[in-house]
Scaffold this active site. Structure first.
Site, short mmCIF file in Angstrom:
data_model
loop_
_atom_site.label_atom_id
_atom_site.label_comp_id
_atom_site.label_asym_id
_atom_site.label_seq_id
_atom_site.Cartn_x
_atom_site.Cartn_y
_atom_site.Cartn_z
CG ASP A 1 -2.00 1.01 1.21
OD1 ASP A 1 -1.92 1.95 0.41
OD2 ASP A 1 -2.96 0.86 1.99
CG ASP B 1 -3.97 5.42 -0.08
OD1 ASP B 1 -3.16 4.47 -0.25
OD2 ASP B 1 -4.67 5.54 0.94
CG HIS C 1 -9.08 6.95 3.23
ND1 HIS C 1 -8.09 7.71 2.67
CD2 HIS C 1 -8.66 5.66 3.16
CE1 HIS C 1 -7.10 6.92 2.29
NE2 HIS C 1 -7.42 5.67 2.58
CG HIS D 1 -7.55 8.42 7.22
ND1 HIS D 1 -6.23 8.38 7.57
CD2 HIS D 1 -7.85 7.21 6.69
CE1 HIS D 1 -5.75 7.17 7.28
NE2 HIS D 1 -6.71 6.46 6.75
CD GLU E 1 -7.81 1.61 2.00
OE1 GLU E 1 -6.83 0.85 1.94
OE2 GLU E 1 -7.80 2.67 2.67
CD GLU F 1 -5.86 2.56 -1.01
OE1 GLU F 1 -6.30 3.52 -0.36
OE2 GLU F 1 -4.85 1.91 -0.67
#
Length: 293
Positions: free
Chosen positions: A87, A98, A157, A165, A190, A278
């Site tokens: 990740d 992300d 998020h 977040h 994700e 993700e």
């Protein structure tokens, strides 16, 4: 929530860099390869290409789902049968991408495909006016169709500037209502699929922290930790990044004093396996742009 061209370009640049580095870094996950060497090499790729890490590279083994990374002097190696989640977060001027993928060193192909299929199912629904609960329902259905459970207490998020977040929260299970997607929103979806309980708990080990308060520290080790944390502007850092000795004492003190927030390793039940997929998306007028694909 219309963003200007400069912000849009920064999100896209971060996404393109994250995509390239994730693929290269995941390619280093091989049997008998050092975790520490893989993590340090992958993190270095980000800075070598002109980006910054939005968080320490997360590399989580088997039943672990998130928040693991190499320890200082880590002696772990990848082994036959492992299921490894990689990740990566990249930031350009604070704007974050992300993205994550699962590397299968065993025979976990259907489990890996479950999280991938769930991600694609959710992406296919993204457009202004959609309620996030619909995305959670699509994720849950796709994972269950493959014979596994979604991890219910992990979510996607929002990604705001220097904020990993933000809003909206994207559930991995069906729920009634929730935030309504709007043009200009940026967030990560994700999904996690598991052979275990469908719920993760906190391990005792912590490798990742972030600064949540700006207060002075007296201990030399605590001062060194804050010297590492302060330039991060609230983004997480790794214990491994802090130079010098007695780091554990400083971390314990700063957490106790409410200056740092710890991120314990999150895991399902022992003996289970968790997969993750993700991407980062920008909601557009007609649908979405996936910046990390």
């Amino acid at each position: 929530m219309i963003m200007d061209d400069e912000v849009y370009d920064a999100y896209r640049e971060a996404g393109a860099l994250a995509r390239r580095v994730l693929r290269r870094g995941a390619g280093l996950v091989k049997e008998e390869t050092s975790l520490l060497e893989m993590v340090e090499a992958t993190e270095a790729m980000v800075t070598e290409e002109g980006g910054l890490l939005a968080f320490p590279l997360n590399v989580s083994f088997n039943e672990a789902a998130a928040h693991d990374t190499a320890m200082p002097g880590d002696e772990r190696v990848f082994a036959r049968g492992d299921l490894i989640k990689v990740d990566l977060g990249v930031e350009i001027d604070g704007y974050i991408a992300d993205t994550a993928m699962t590397v299968d060193l065993g025979d976990h192909g259907p489990l890996v495909e479950a999280s991938r299929a769930a991600l694609e199912a959710a992406i296919g629904l993204v457009r202004p006016g959609v309620v996030v609960g619909e995305l959670g329902a699509a994720i849950q259905a796709a994972i269950e169709e493959h014979g596994y459970k979604p991890v219910a207490n992990l979510t996607g998020h929002g990604l705001d500037r220097y904020n990993l977040h933000g809003k909206p929260t994207i559930p991995n299970v069906a729920m009634a209502g929730g935030a309504v997607l709007e043009e200009g929103m940026v967030f990560a979806i994700e999904p996690f699929a598991t052979t275990g309980s469908g719920k993760v708990g906190e391990a005792t080990r912590v490798e990742i922290y972030r600064q949540i308060a700006a207060r002075p520290a007296r201990l030399p080790s605590a001062k060194r930790i804050l010297d590492t944390a302060r330039p991060r502007r609230g983004l997480p850092f790794s214990r491994r990044w802090v130079p010098g000795d007695k780091v554990e004492i400083g971390l314990t003190t700063l957490v106790r004093n409410g200056i740092l927030h710890p991120f314990p390793v999150l895991h399902d039940v022992p003996g289970s396996f968790v997969s993750q997929a993700e991407h980062t998306l920008i909601v557009t007028e007609a649908g979405c742009e996936v910046t990390t694909r």
